[in-house]
Design a protein around this motif. Structure first.
Motif, PDB file in Angstrom:
ATOM      1  N   HIS A   1      -9.106   9.024   5.154  1.00 27.88           N
ATOM      2  CA  HIS A   1     -10.465   9.288   4.683  1.00 27.88           C
ATOM      3  C   HIS A   1     -10.928   8.102   3.855  1.00 27.88           C
ATOM      4  CE1 HIS A   1      -9.796  13.407   5.955  1.00 27.88           C
ATOM      5  NE2 HIS A   1      -8.665  13.386   5.278  1.00 27.88           N
TER       6      HIS A   1
ATOM      7  N   CYS B   1       1.823   4.735   1.006  1.00 32.67           N
ATOM      8  CA  CYS B   1       1.434   5.472   2.212  1.00 32.67           C
ATOM      9  C   CYS B   1       2.213   6.776   2.328  1.00 32.67           C
ATOM     10  CB  CYS B   1       1.742   4.639   3.464  1.00 32.67           C
ATOM     11  SG  CYS B   1       0.605   3.284   3.783  1.00 32.67           S
TER      12      CYS B   1
ATOM     13  N   GLU C   1      -9.772   6.830   0.034  1.00 31.12           N
ATOM     14  CA  GLU C   1      -8.489   7.381  -0.379  1.00 31.12           C
ATOM     15  C   GLU C   1      -7.631   6.283  -1.008  1.00 31.12           C
ATOM     16  OE1 GLU C   1      -7.128  11.299   1.940  1.00 31.12           O
ATOM     17  OE2 GLU C   1      -6.629   9.418   2.899  1.00 31.12           O
ATOM     18  N   SER C   2      -6.809   6.664  -1.988  1.00 35.54           N
ATOM     19  CA  SER C   2      -6.036   5.642  -2.704  1.00 35.54           C
ATOM     20  C   SER C   2      -4.728   5.327  -1.979  1.00 35.54           C
ATOM     21  CB  SER C   2      -5.740   6.114  -4.124  1.00 35.54           C
ATOM     22  OG  SER C   2      -4.999   7.314  -4.059  1.00 35.54           O
ATOM     23  N   TYR C   3      -4.318   6.171  -1.061  1.00 33.12           N
ATOM     24  CA  TYR C   3      -3.087   5.887  -0.325  1.00 33.12           C
ATOM     25  C   TYR C   3      -3.382   5.889   1.173  1.00 33.12           C
ATOM     26  CZ  TYR C   3      -3.229  10.954   0.052  1.00 33.12           C
ATOM     27  OH  TYR C   3      -3.635  12.226   0.275  1.00 33.12           O
ATOM     28  N   GLY C   4      -2.577   5.134   1.885  1.00 31.39           N
ATOM     29  CA  GLY C   4      -2.745   5.049   3.328  1.00 31.39           C
ATOM     30  C   GLY C   4      -1.901   6.082   4.049  1.00 31.39           C
ATOM     31  N   THR C   5      -2.095   6.154   5.352  1.00 35.78           N
ATOM     32  CA  THR C   5      -1.322   7.064   6.182  1.00 35.78           C
ATOM     33  C   THR C   5      -0.706   6.270   7.338  1.00 35.78           C
ATOM     34  OG1 THR C   5      -2.805   8.893   5.651  1.00 35.78           O
ATOM     35  CG2 THR C   5      -1.395   9.168   7.590  1.00 35.78           C
TER      36      THR C   5
ATOM     37  N   TRP D   1      -0.851   1.760  10.377  1.00 32.81           N
ATOM     38  CA  TRP D   1      -1.363   2.633   9.330  1.00 32.81           C
ATOM     39  C   TRP D   1      -2.869   2.457   9.145  1.00 32.81           C
ATOM     40  CZ3 TRP D   1      -3.712   0.919   4.781  1.00 32.81           C
ATOM     41  CH2 TRP D   1      -3.723  -0.482   4.624  1.00 32.81           C
TER      42      TRP D   1
ATOM     43  N   ILE E   1       0.859  -1.183   0.000  1.00 34.40           N
ATOM     44  CA  ILE E   1       0.000   0.000   0.000  1.00 34.40           C
ATOM     45  C   ILE E   1       0.901   1.241   0.000  1.00 34.40           C
ATOM     46  CG2 ILE E   1      -1.806   1.256   1.262  1.00 34.40           C
ATOM     47  CD1 ILE E   1      -1.243  -2.246   2.331  1.00 34.40           C
TER      48      ILE E   1
ATOM     49  N   TYR F   1      -6.423   4.330   6.526  1.00 34.20           N
ATOM     50  CA  TYR F   1      -6.838   5.325   5.537  1.00 34.20           C
ATOM     51  C   TYR F   1      -7.419   6.521   6.277  1.00 34.20           C
ATOM     52  CZ  TYR F   1      -6.075   1.776   1.996  1.00 34.20           C
ATOM     53  OH  TYR F   1      -5.496   0.842   1.190  1.00 34.20           O
TER      54      TYR F   1
END
Ligand SMILES: Nc1nc2c(ncn2[C@@H]2O[C@H](COP(=O)(O)OP(=O)(O)O)[C@@H](O)[C@H]2O)c(=O)[nH]1
Ligand SMILES: [Mg+2]
Ligand SMILES: [Zn+2]
Length: 320
Positions: A60, A39, A63-67, A56, A37, A58
């Motif tokens: 929002h 991120c 969303e296409s990328y994680g945090t 980690w 993923i 998402y």
């Protein structure tokens, strides 16, 4: 100036993952199922390296990328010394270092010694892979490899282009998290591709996600090997130096010097010009290889230079 979602805390629950590539604030994280993923790091205080364990989610929905919100404490880390005399973490949570050398570029055994010392200081296992073995051994290489073998360092002769040897290397990587290090051009990426044929595609995908898109290895990337174990390819460095400990502890990076030091007359012997130095005696008698001793002296000189330049590093001073 309120940003949308700026006050929202991390989504719950966070998932566990491992950073398999890191480029600035952009990361590739692998989850427990082996999915990767793309991120970003949450907040300015986090700094991730390849091998880090992360939590980690998402930020929002959709969303296409994680945090990545959290990084777990690191176990073993491989570090390098920066120009400014600081220790910089290169990879985290590794268990083994593989120093790759080859007939070409001409091996720099002093660099190999610095990697071996770094492995000893960070408490991980080390071995030497002599790659491009099908080209034959350059003068002096056999003596060097035999010398390392005598010290208990495993040496594997292998080729990324021919079968013999690569199985031996694969066997030594099983069950370990290993990093390939060494001079640029020695064949680290080629060995990885021979061991994990899908690695080329994965590396390209990761380069695209973390921008760049170049073919040379620009940052460390972790791959799972089908034969077992995890392997991290790292960019070649022209002149690797580890963060050296205090001068008196430098010998602990050289197993044979550390061993001989027990016989020195003075307990605080630095093994330079002191009378009754058992290390010098062993070098003179040929029991310790002169080139290894020279390697030790160079790292000792570096330790003393750093103590001059950064007096706060001296033993007994509060750290950093
Ligand atoms: N003859 C031979 N060439 C190799 C071998 N492994 C790598 N090479 C070549 O050495 C060069 C550098 O390889 P690369 O994997 O990029 O090295 P890295 O910088 O250590 O990652 C490339 O041209 C490879 O094709 C090998 O086992 N035998
Ligand atoms: Mg490479
Ligand atoms: Zn001594």
């Amino acid at each position: 100036m309120a940003r949308r979602g700026a006050t929202a805390g991390p989504p719950a629950p966070l998932a566990a993952g491992r950073v398999v590539a890191s480029h600035g604030r952009q990361l590739m994280v692998e989850d427990g199922a082996g999915r990767r993923i793309a991120c970003r790091l949450h907040g300015r205080r986090l700094a991730a390296v390849c091998g880090d364990e992360a939590r980690w989610g998402y930020a929002h929905a959709g969303e296409s990328y994680g945090t990545v919100y959290e990084l777990l404490p690191r176990r073993h880390t491989l570090e390098r010394l920066t120009q400014g005399g600081r220790a910089e973490v290169v990879v985290a949570n590794l268990t083994q270092l593989v120093a790759v050398v080859a007939p070409l570029p001409v091996p720099d055994w002093f660099v190999v010694d610095r990697y071996l010392a770094a492995a000893a200081w960070c408490g991980i296992h080390a071995l030497i892979a002599f790659n491009k073995a099908e080209l034959g051994l350059p003068p002096g290489a056999a003596a060097e490899l035999d010398g390392y073998a005598a010290l208990g360092v495993a040496t594997v002769r292998c080729s990324a282009r021919a079968a013999p040897g690569i199985e031996d290397l694969a066997a030594r990587l099983r069950g370990a998290v290993s990093v390939l290090v060494g001079q640029s051009g020695a064949g680290k990426s080629s060995l990885l591709n021979a061991l994990a044929p899908e690695a080329r595609a994965v590396t390209q995908e990761i380069s695209a996600a973390t921008e760049e898109g170049r073919h040379t290895t620009t940052h460390a990337v972790l791959h799972r090997l089908a034969s077992g174990g995890d392997l991290i390819d790292s960019p070649g460095v022209r002149d690797y130096a580890p963060p050296v400990p205090a001068a008196r502890a430098v010998a602990s990076g050289f197993v044979e010097i550390q061993g001989a030091a027990a016989g020195c007359r003075f307990q605080d012997c630095l093994h330079l010009q002191e009378p009754g130095c058992a290390v010098r005696a062993a070098v003179d008698a040929g029991a310790i290889r002169a080139r290894r001793y020279e390697s030790f002296r160079r790292l000792l000189a570096l330790a003393r230079e750093l103590e001059q330049r950064f007096p706060e590093r001296r033993p007994g001073s509060p750290r950093r």
